[in-house]
Design a protein around this motif. Structure first.
Motif, mmCIF file in Angstrom:
data_model
loop_
_atom_site.group_PDB
_atom_site.id
_atom_site.type_symbol
_atom_site.label_atom_id
_atom_site.label_comp_id
_atom_site.label_asym_id
_atom_site.label_seq_id
_atom_site.Cartn_x
_atom_site.Cartn_y
_atom_site.Cartn_z
ATOM 1 N N PRO A 83 58.198 7.776 -4.861
ATOM 2 C CA PRO A 83 59.049 6.976 -5.881
ATOM 3 C C PRO A 83 60.287 6.384 -5.258
ATOM 4 C CG PRO A 83 59.250 9.359 -5.594
ATOM 5 C CD PRO A 83 58.244 9.039 -4.639
ATOM 6 N N PRO A 84 60.776 5.717 -6.139
ATOM 7 C CA PRO A 84 62.262 5.174 -5.726
ATOM 8 C C PRO A 84 63.135 5.933 -5.275
ATOM 9 C CG PRO A 84 62.007 5.009 -8.155
ATOM 10 C CD PRO A 84 60.715 5.529 -7.790
ATOM 11 N N SER A 85 64.449 5.600 -4.870
ATOM 12 C CA SER A 85 65.485 6.666 -4.583
ATOM 13 C C SER A 85 65.950 7.647 -5.661
ATOM 14 C CB SER A 85 66.751 5.819 -4.084
ATOM 15 O OG SER A 85 66.508 5.038 -2.698
ATOM 16 N N TRP A 86 66.226 8.758 -5.188
ATOM 17 C CA TRP A 86 66.942 9.909 -6.282
ATOM 18 C C TRP A 86 68.423 9.588 -6.231
ATOM 19 C CZ3 TRP A 86 64.680 13.969 -8.835
ATOM 20 C CH2 TRP A 86 63.340 14.456 -8.332
ATOM 21 N N CYS A 87 68.832 9.649 -7.222
ATOM 22 C CA CYS A 87 70.518 9.769 -7.415
ATOM 23 C C CYS A 87 70.896 11.233 -7.270
ATOM 24 C CB CYS A 87 70.806 8.885 -8.633
ATOM 25 S SG CYS A 87 72.832 9.254 -9.142
ATOM 26 N N ILE A 88 71.635 11.637 -6.465
ATOM 27 C CA ILE A 88 72.069 12.872 -6.335
ATOM 28 C C ILE A 88 73.851 12.839 -6.209
ATOM 29 C CG2 ILE A 88 70.022 13.795 -5.062
ATOM 30 C CD1 ILE A 88 71.614 13.870 -2.657
ATOM 31 N N ASP A 89 74.337 13.307 -7.324
ATOM 32 C CA ASP A 89 75.783 13.532 -7.538
ATOM 33 C C ASP A 89 76.417 12.314 -7.400
ATOM 34 O OD1 ASP A 89 75.559 16.322 -7.676
ATOM 35 O OD2 ASP A 89 76.051 16.744 -5.580
ATOM 36 N N GLY A 90 75.629 11.140 -8.226
ATOM 37 C CA GLY A 90 76.437 9.818 -7.940
ATOM 38 C C GLY A 90 75.985 9.084 -7.008
ATOM 39 N N ASP A 91 75.166 9.401 -5.916
ATOM 40 C CA ASP A 91 74.882 8.668 -4.970
ATOM 41 C C ASP A 91 73.372 8.436 -4.440
ATOM 42 O OD1 ASP A 91 77.464 7.814 -4.150
ATOM 43 O OD2 ASP A 91 77.818 9.706 -2.812
ATOM 44 N N GLU A 92 73.098 7.512 -3.692
ATOM 45 C CA GLU A 92 71.793 7.191 -3.650
ATOM 46 C C GLU A 92 71.290 8.206 -2.466
ATOM 47 O OE1 GLU A 92 68.651 3.574 -2.511
ATOM 48 O OE2 GLU A 92 70.947 3.245 -2.120
ATOM 49 N N LEU A 93 70.089 8.801 -2.629
ATOM 50 C CA LEU A 93 69.077 9.411 -1.688
ATOM 51 C C LEU A 93 67.862 8.640 -1.343
ATOM 52 C CD1 LEU A 93 68.788 11.962 0.185
ATOM 53 C CD2 LEU A 93 67.753 13.004 -1.746
ATOM 54 N N PRO A 94 67.919 7.845 -0.193
ATOM 55 C CA PRO A 94 66.812 7.067 0.226
ATOM 56 C C PRO A 94 65.755 8.242 0.724
ATOM 57 C CG PRO A 94 68.859 6.012 0.974
ATOM 58 C CD PRO A 94 69.289 7.495 0.572
ATOM 59 N N HIS A 95 64.556 7.817 0.732
ATOM 60 C CA HIS A 95 63.501 8.762 1.307
ATOM 61 C C HIS A 95 62.165 8.089 1.312
ATOM 62 C CE1 HIS A 95 61.378 8.991 -2.311
ATOM 63 N NE2 HIS A 95 62.435 8.851 -2.999
ATOM 64 N N GLU A 96 61.221 8.808 2.143
ATOM 65 C CA GLU A 96 59.909 8.051 2.068
ATOM 66 C C GLU A 96 58.945 9.222 1.924
ATOM 67 O OE1 GLU A 96 59.517 6.736 6.181
ATOM 68 O OE2 GLU A 96 61.147 4.705 5.764
ATOM 69 N N SER A 97 59.145 10.057 0.952
ATOM 70 C CA SER A 97 58.394 11.354 0.680
ATOM 71 C C SER A 97 57.702 10.928 -0.715
ATOM 72 C CB SER A 97 59.123 12.640 0.815
ATOM 73 O OG SER A 97 58.485 13.581 0.481
ATOM 74 N N LYS A 98 56.612 11.893 -0.776
ATOM 75 C CA LYS A 98 55.863 12.016 -2.155
ATOM 76 C C LYS A 98 56.344 13.198 -2.647
ATOM 77 C CE LYS A 98 51.992 8.688 -1.019
ATOM 78 N NZ LYS A 98 50.659 8.648 -0.925
ATOM 79 N N THR A 99 56.551 14.315 -1.894
ATOM 80 C CA THR A 99 56.760 15.508 -2.210
ATOM 81 C C THR A 99 58.224 16.202 -2.242
ATOM 82 O OG1 THR A 99 54.469 15.954 -1.507
ATOM 83 C CG2 THR A 99 56.037 17.986 -1.867
#
Length: 309
Positions: free
Chosen positions: A264-280
């Protein structure tokens, strides 16, 4: 004297003048604190500073929700976590408003120093801490994608202006397998919100009876089919129980595992971006942080109301 460090993010908000900063030193001195102010210079700096501090009795975070996230992230990685306090200087300050704080920095310091020490739940998503929200879906990038110049000029209004512009985005749907308390389900969602707060995005009282020490967090997953239904959902959130709203799945738990069929695309955590390369993604609770909080909302926000727990 005791030692207090103030980590100040000048990009989150401005202390009015050097005189104002001098008053902070004097105020903390009156409470028997020798004070040092450290300015952050880049994203992630507050976390680095927090991890390296030595011989500190109280650490105050002067900034927005994202700066608080960095400080708590650094604190979790310490062998001996420091007692924390939050001085809100951002545009929205959801966490601070939930705690019962004001827009006056000097008043907030007094409220904290005359407040209570509480152990707070901090959520982790794949070991990345978030204080009050992790969300996924269209428009959730508004908090970090809104241009800084726009935020400096218009404050909270900047998010609305930028959000209107972003309405051209298409909704994306995610096939998600989610496991809660040993049971697995599968469904399609367009938005996922994982929160430990009764206030998100400036909208207060989204959930009833949110507690910050119950080892639980709230999960809201929505199958909103078009962007105009977002406004309907916000309307219903204020008028109906969550389990009465069509397309909403609401859970309260201490653990959840989310498995996507694609990254999925980046999560937003506490107003900031959390990039990742995970499906889980696995979400759980950390109990290592103690914070000084105003007494105003303690009875509402905590299951265990004993002072200085």
């Amino acid at each position: 004297m005791m030692k207090c460090v103030v980590i100040y993010n000048p990009n989150s908000g401005k202390l009015s003048s050097r005189e104002d900063i001098k008053k902070i030193f004097k105020l903390l001195e009156n409470y028997n604190y020798e004070t040092e102010i450290i300015y952050t210079e880049y994203r992630g700096h507050a976390k680095e500073i927090t991890k390296k501090l030595k011989n500190v009795d109280l650490l105050l975070c002067a900034g927005g929700d994202g700066t608080l996230n960095e400080v708590i992230s650094g604190n979790i990685e310490r062998k001996h976590p420091i007692l924390l306090g939050h001085l809100p200087l951002g545009s929205v300050n959801d966490v601070a408003h939930m705690y019962g704080m004001t827009n006056n920095t000097h008043k907030n310091i007094v409220m904290l120093l005359n407040g209570v020490k509480k152990n707070i739940d901090v959520c982790l998503i794949n070991n990345n801490p978030f204080v009050y929200v992790a969300c996924l879906g269209a428009f959730v990038d508004i908090s970090y994608a809104t241009p800084r110049k726009l935020k400096e000029k218009y404050g909270r209004l900047a998010y609305i202006l930028y959000g209107i512009k972003q309405l051209k985005q298409k909704l994306k749907f995610f096939n998600v397998k989610y496991t809660v308390d040993g049971k697995t389900y599968e469904k399609r969602f367009s938005f996922i919100f994982i929160t430990n707060s009764n206030r998100v995005g400036g909208v207060k009282d989204i959930y009833e009876d949110v507690k910050l020490d119950d080892n639980k967090f709230e999960v809201l997953m929505c199958d909103i089919k078009n962007k105009w239904d977002i406004f309907k959902a916000i309307y219903y959130l204020k008028r109906k129980e969550l389990d009465e709203i069509k397309g909403f799945t609401y859970l309260k738990t201490d653990n959840i595992k989310l498995e996507f069929d694609e990254v999925p695309p980046s999560w937003c955590i506490d107003g900031d971006e959390l990039p990742h390369e995970s499906k889980t993604f696995e979400i759980r609770i950390n109990k290592d942080n103690y914070m000084m909080l105003p007494t105003k909302n303690i009875d509402k926000l905590f299951e265990h109301n004993n002072l200085d727990d």
